[in-house]
Design a protein around this motif. Sequence first.
Motif, PDB file in Angstrom:
ATOM      1  N   ALA A   1       0.874  -1.181   0.000  1.00 14.25           N
ATOM      2  CA  ALA A   1       0.000   0.000   0.000  1.00 14.25           C
ATOM      3  C   ALA A   1       0.907   1.226   0.000  1.00 14.25           C
ATOM      4  CB  ALA A   1      -0.906  -0.007   1.222  1.00 14.25           C
ATOM      5  N   ILE A   2       0.633   2.145  -0.924  1.00  9.66           N
ATOM      6  CA  ILE A   2       1.489   3.318  -1.111  1.00  9.66           C
ATOM      7  C   ILE A   2       0.949   4.498  -0.315  1.00  9.66           C
ATOM      8  CG2 ILE A   2       2.361   4.981  -2.793  1.00  9.66           C
ATOM      9  CD1 ILE A   2       2.165   2.703  -4.889  1.00  9.66           C
TER      10      ILE A   2
ATOM     11  N   ALA B   1       8.879   5.152  -3.076  1.00  9.71           N
ATOM     12  CA  ALA B   1       7.603   5.263  -2.376  1.00  9.71           C
ATOM     13  C   ALA B   1       7.737   4.786  -0.936  1.00  9.71           C
ATOM     14  CB  ALA B   1       6.535   4.430  -3.083  1.00  9.71           C
ATOM     15  N   THR B   2       7.025   5.462  -0.061  1.00 15.33           N
ATOM     16  CA  THR B   2       6.857   4.993   1.305  1.00 15.33           C
ATOM     17  C   THR B   2       5.652   4.068   1.279  1.00 15.33           C
ATOM     18  OG1 THR B   2       7.682   7.086   2.140  1.00 15.33           O
ATOM     19  CG2 THR B   2       6.522   5.678   3.701  1.00 15.33           C
ATOM     20  N   VAL B   3       5.855   2.830   1.687  1.00 14.44           N
ATOM     21  CA  VAL B   3       4.816   1.804   1.566  1.00 14.44           C
ATOM     22  C   VAL B   3       4.637   1.049   2.864  1.00 14.44           C
ATOM     23  CG1 VAL B   3       5.304   1.475  -0.899  1.00 14.44           C
ATOM     24  CG2 VAL B   3       6.419   0.005   0.784  1.00 14.44           C
ATOM     25  N   ARG B   4       3.516   0.372   2.956  1.00 14.38           N
ATOM     26  CA  ARG B   4       3.263  -0.596   4.028  1.00 14.38           C
ATOM     27  C   ARG B   4       3.008  -1.938   3.356  1.00 14.38           C
ATOM     28  NH1 ARG B   4      -0.565   0.999   8.559  1.00 14.38           N
ATOM     29  NH2 ARG B   4       1.425   1.684   9.395  1.00 14.38           N
ATOM     30  N   CYS B   5       3.633  -2.978   3.866  1.00 18.63           N
ATOM     31  CA  CYS B   5       3.414  -4.319   3.348  1.00 18.63           C
ATOM     32  C   CYS B   5       2.063  -4.813   3.868  1.00 18.63           C
ATOM     33  CB  CYS B   5       4.532  -5.253   3.788  1.00 18.63           C
ATOM     34  SG  CYS B   5       4.298  -6.948   3.221  1.00 18.63           S
TER      35      CYS B   5
ATOM     36  N   THR C   1       0.125   6.833  -7.207  1.00 13.12           N
ATOM     37  CA  THR C   1      -0.319   8.073  -6.581  1.00 13.12           C
ATOM     38  C   THR C   1      -0.125   8.016  -5.068  1.00 13.12           C
ATOM     39  OG1 THR C   1      -2.588   7.250  -6.372  1.00 13.12           O
ATOM     40  CG2 THR C   1      -2.072   8.505  -8.360  1.00 13.12           C
ATOM     41  N   SER C   2       0.091   9.194  -4.504  1.00 17.77           N
ATOM     42  CA  SER C   2       0.205   9.319  -3.050  1.00 17.77           C
ATOM     43  C   SER C   2      -1.179   9.368  -2.430  1.00 17.77           C
ATOM     44  CB  SER C   2       0.957  10.604  -2.686  1.00 17.77           C
ATOM     45  OG  SER C   2       2.282  10.554  -3.154  1.00 17.77           O
ATOM     46  N   ALA C   3      -1.259   8.939  -1.192  1.00 16.43           N
ATOM     47  CA  ALA C   3      -2.520   9.027  -0.439  1.00 16.43           C
ATOM     48  C   ALA C   3      -2.779  10.484  -0.077  1.00 16.43           C
ATOM     49  CB  ALA C   3      -2.435   8.181   0.813  1.00 16.43           C
ATOM     50  N   THR C   4      -4.045  10.818   0.051  1.00 15.40           N
ATOM     51  CA  THR C   4      -4.449  12.150   0.503  1.00 15.40           C
ATOM     52  C   THR C   4      -5.452  11.973   1.633  1.00 15.40           C
ATOM     53  OG1 THR C   4      -6.347  12.337  -0.981  1.00 15.40           O
ATOM     54  CG2 THR C   4      -4.205  13.060  -1.862  1.00 15.40           C
ATOM     55  N   PRO C   5      -5.759  13.047   2.361  1.00 16.28           N
ATOM     56  CA  PRO C   5      -6.755  12.900   3.428  1.00 16.28           C
ATOM     57  C   PRO C   5      -8.113  12.385   2.937  1.00 16.28           C
ATOM     58  CG  PRO C   5      -5.553  14.944   3.690  1.00 16.28           C
ATOM     59  CD  PRO C   5      -5.139  14.366   2.368  1.00 16.28           C
ATOM     60  N   SER C   6      -8.425  12.638   1.651  1.00 19.69           N
ATOM     61  CA  SER C   6      -9.724  12.210   1.130  1.00 19.69           C
ATOM     62  C   SER C   6      -9.669  10.921   0.309  1.00 19.69           C
ATOM     63  CB  SER C   6     -10.335  13.330   0.279  1.00 19.69           C
ATOM     64  OG  SER C   6      -9.492  13.589  -0.825  1.00 19.69           O
ATOM     65  N   SER C   7      -8.484  10.321   0.172  1.00 21.36           N
ATOM     66  CA  SER C   7      -8.384   9.079  -0.597  1.00 21.36           C
ATOM     67  C   SER C   7      -7.624   8.023   0.201  1.00 21.36           C
ATOM     68  CB  SER C   7      -7.669   9.326  -1.926  1.00 21.36           C
ATOM     69  OG  SER C   7      -6.289   9.562  -1.716  1.00 21.36           O
ATOM     70  N   ARG C   8      -7.955   6.775  -0.067  1.00 17.66           N
ATOM     71  CA  ARG C   8      -7.240   5.701   0.621  1.00 17.66           C
ATOM     72  C   ARG C   8      -5.920   5.423  -0.093  1.00 17.66           C
ATOM     73  NH1 ARG C   8     -10.394   0.191  -0.995  1.00 17.66           N
ATOM     74  NH2 ARG C   8     -10.152   0.422  -3.230  1.00 17.66           N
TER      75      ARG C   8
ATOM     76  N   ALA D   1      -2.975   0.470  -3.680  1.00 16.00           N
ATOM     77  CA  ALA D   1      -2.296  -0.808  -3.442  1.00 16.00           C
ATOM     78  C   ALA D   1      -1.877  -1.424  -4.761  1.00 16.00           C
ATOM     79  CB  ALA D   1      -3.218  -1.765  -2.682  1.00 16.00           C
ATOM     80  N   ILE D   2      -0.635  -1.920  -4.789  1.00 11.55           N
ATOM     81  CA  ILE D   2      -0.142  -2.632  -5.967  1.00 11.55           C
ATOM     82  C   ILE D   2       0.059  -4.091  -5.583  1.00 11.55           C
ATOM     83  CG2 ILE D   2       0.861  -0.632  -7.109  1.00 11.55           C
ATOM     84  CD1 ILE D   2       3.597  -1.431  -6.014  1.00 11.55           C
ATOM     85  N   ARG D   3      -0.251  -4.984  -6.546  1.00 11.51           N
ATOM     86  CA  ARG D   3      -0.192  -6.421  -6.277  1.00 11.51           C
ATOM     87  C   ARG D   3       0.712  -7.093  -7.300  1.00 11.51           C
ATOM     88  NH1 ARG D   3      -5.362  -9.107  -3.731  1.00 11.51           N
ATOM     89  NH2 ARG D   3      -3.718  -9.862  -2.387  1.00 11.51           N
ATOM     90  N   GLY D   4       1.334  -8.162  -6.840  1.00 12.49           N
ATOM     91  CA  GLY D   4       2.204  -8.917  -7.731  1.00 12.49           C
ATOM     92  C   GLY D   4       2.670 -10.188  -7.062  1.00 12.49           C
ATOM     93  N   THR D   5       3.868 -10.634  -7.453  1.00 15.10           N
ATOM     94  CA  THR D   5       4.409 -11.884  -6.914  1.00 15.10           C
ATOM     95  C   THR D   5       5.888 -11.721  -6.589  1.00 15.10           C
ATOM     96  OG1 THR D   5       4.837 -12.693  -9.151  1.00 15.10           O
ATOM     97  CG2 THR D   5       2.791 -13.408  -8.117  1.00 15.10           C
ATOM     98  N   ASN D   6       6.322 -12.466  -5.608  1.00 16.09           N
ATOM     99  CA  ASN D   6       7.748 -12.515  -5.270  1.00 16.09           C
ATOM    100  C   ASN D   6       8.509 -13.292  -6.325  1.00 16.09           C
ATOM    101  OD1 ASN D   6       8.236 -11.087  -2.864  1.00 16.09           O
ATOM    102  ND2 ASN D   6       7.384 -12.735  -1.634  1.00 16.09           N
ATOM    103  N   PRO D   7       9.818 -13.058  -6.421  1.00 15.85           N
ATOM    104  CA  PRO D   7      10.615 -13.877  -7.332  1.00 15.85           C
ATOM    105  C   PRO D   7      10.700 -15.297  -6.793  1.00 15.85           C
ATOM    106  CG  PRO D   7      12.047 -12.514  -5.992  1.00 15.85           C
ATOM    107  CD  PRO D   7      10.629 -12.112  -5.677  1.00 15.85           C
TER     108      PRO D   7
END
Length: 110
Positions: free
Chosen positions: A17-18, A31-35, A92-99, A102-108
Amino acid sequence: MTEPLTPSSHPVEVELAIDQVTIVNPAEATATVRCMLGPVRCGARFDRIRDSTEAIDLELTQILAYHRPVEELDPVHTALVTLRGTGVQLLTSATPSSRWQAIRGTNPRP
């Protein structure tokens, strides 16, 4: 006769999640992200943005946790990551009005 699949032979689905994103150039972003689903490892490939039809092809090339490089990021932890490939302009970055996006994929494969 084919060999049975072991858990390690299946690609592992991952999600980040970005919070904040900086587009470095047309093919790279930090990007600052949370797993959210993982752990996510360096080399992971992201091919979709959750709730979007836009195509991306991004590779996770670096993870910095507490200002130190690490090879993987466990769920609920945050880090600064570098993503390279096609589709960074769609992040895109999060804003106070948006969640958070999230990007999805697979590990190597190991």
